[in-house]
Scaffold this active site. Structure first.
Site, mmCIF file in Angstrom:
data_model
loop_
_atom_site.group_PDB
_atom_site.id
_atom_site.type_symbol
_atom_site.label_atom_id
_atom_site.label_comp_id
_atom_site.label_asym_id
_atom_site.label_seq_id
_atom_site.Cartn_x
_atom_site.Cartn_y
_atom_site.Cartn_z
ATOM 1 N N LYS A 25 0.845 -1.202 0.000
ATOM 2 C CA LYS A 25 0.000 0.000 0.000
ATOM 3 C C LYS A 25 0.876 1.246 0.000
ATOM 4 O O LYS A 25 2.100 1.178 0.192
ATOM 5 C CB LYS A 25 -0.926 -0.009 1.216
ATOM 6 N N ARG A 65 -10.191 0.148 15.682
ATOM 7 C CA ARG A 65 -10.204 0.964 14.468
ATOM 8 C C ARG A 65 -11.192 0.352 13.485
ATOM 9 O O ARG A 65 -12.245 0.917 13.234
ATOM 10 C CB ARG A 65 -8.781 1.044 13.888
ATOM 11 N N TYR A 110 15.956 30.258 7.779
ATOM 12 C CA TYR A 110 14.704 30.878 8.201
ATOM 13 C C TYR A 110 14.590 30.918 9.725
ATOM 14 O O TYR A 110 14.897 29.945 10.413
ATOM 15 C CB TYR A 110 13.513 30.096 7.653
ATOM 16 N N MET A 157 11.997 24.511 1.934
ATOM 17 C CA MET A 157 11.288 23.741 0.918
ATOM 18 C C MET A 157 12.243 23.046 -0.055
ATOM 19 O O MET A 157 12.025 21.895 -0.444
ATOM 20 C CB MET A 157 10.333 24.649 0.140
#
Length: 363
Positions: free
Chosen positions: A35, A130, A260, A308
């Site tokens: 998956k 779940r 940053y 990024m």
């Protein structure tokens, strides 16, 4: 010039890891869970490499379609089951198995028109809370499925562990998994069918849960979710090397701030590398200063915030580093679990997060 960021997938490692799973559960059949695009490694690529698996597990019908288009002939199990009645004809066309975890699915099967019968796996909620039928409802659900003309063969049983990454290393440990095994065995005691309990962590640490089928996910990709232990500690090999290169090396004076938010201050005059990697490629923004990388095979550390497209690296231990030098973000010499721990996550999330702009290579 092409961006130097790449993810190299080692198909020999995938095959090795499948062999390790078989060695640990020699009396069980192995379902390879592919998956999330093969845990970020590429669905078709992984399926071809793991062609020796007894079955494949997916989370979406579209993945089953891709597997059949690739030529996979083994059983394919839709692990979360179908969502609507319109999915049933698609399952039939794909000759795919389905998990049944909710009464609404039972009702849809009972009302489905004639067609090729499906193989069904009944999910038991033993404590994960779940998906799955409560223990007291399992026998009725099993009887309803077994009575349907639209269901072929035995109705198989499975559950899912919540804490199988916690092994019994001392008194009182592993209680939840022990209780889940007890509940499953008690509920299914005299139901004549194949059973599956073990996910990757249980394959590695809970041999009593191996049963007829094991469902191997992260272990096939060389990853562990056991705290403080990597896949290599269990004899597994990482199936991915995530890498990039230095695109700048700068001399920064003492007392300057990097990146940053100006979160990291240079303690001395020092070389700072800039690598072409960031959260836009799938590297975790949450990785703090001090997270390791390898530059020319030597250990260095991330400094400042991951942005990024770029990352800054402390090169004081590698003063001869140059533009173009390789940077390994995780791989055989730097386990993905190490990076995941630094970013307060697991390796599965990191490999699944690699984005489309990264070049995938197969070796």
């Amino acid at each position: 010039m092409a961006r130097p960021t790449s993810a190299v997938i080692h198909t020999d490692a995938l095959r090795h890891n499948l062999g390790q799973v078989r060695a640990r559960a020699p009396n069980s059949r192995v379902m390879a869970v592919v998956k999330a695009d093969g845990y970020g490694h590429g669905l078709e690529r992984v399926a071809r490499a793991l062609g020796g698996a007894d079955a494949f597990g997916v989370a979406a019908l579209s993945d089953a379609e891709r597997l059949r288009a690739t030529g996979i002939s083994q059983p394919i199990l839709l692990l979360s089951g179908f969502n609507e009645a319109a999915d049933i004809p698609r399952l039939r066309m794909l000759h795919a198995d389905t998990v049944i975890h909710h009464p609404s699915q039972l009702q849809m099967l009972e009302q489905a028109g004639a067609g090729e019968p499906l193989r069904c796996w009944l999910k038991v909620d033993t404590g994960m809370h779940r998906l799955g039928f409560a223990p007291e409802d399992v026998r009725e659900a099993h009887a309803r499925l077994a009575a349907l003309q639209g269901v072929v063969g035995e109705v198989r049983l499975l559950n899912h562990f919540a804490s199988s990454d916690e092994f019994i290393d001392g008194p009182g440990e592993g209680r939840q998994t022990l209780e889940q095994i007890r509940i499953f065995n008690e509920v299914c005691a005299d139901l004549p069918c194949a059973r599956s309990l073990a996910n990757s962590a249980a394959i590695l640490g809970w041999p009593d849960a191996h049963a007829d089928w094991v469902r191997a996910g992260g272990a096939l990709y060389g990853m562990s979710v056991v705290e403080g232990r990597t896949g290599t500690d269990f004899g597994l090999r990482p199936a991915m090397t995530f890498a990039t290169g230095l695109i700048a090396v700068n001399r920064i004076r003492k007392g300057e701030r990097i990146g940053y938010g100006a979160t990291w201050e240079t303690p001395e005059d020092m070389p700072v590398g800039v690598a072409a990697i960031g959260y836009g490629d799938g590297y975790p923004r949450a990785a703090p200063s001090g997270t390791p990388v390898l530059v020319n095979g030597q250990r260095a550390a991330v400094i400042g915030r991951v942005s990024m497209d770029l990352m800054t690296i402390d090169l004081r231990t590698i003063p001869d580093a140059r533009v173009g030098d390789p940077v390994i973000l995780w791989g055989a010499e730097l386990p993905v679990e190490t990076i995941a721990a630094a970013a307060s996550t697991i390796g599965y999330e990191l490999t699944c997060s690699i984005t489309r702009r990264v070049r995938f290579l197969e070796r």
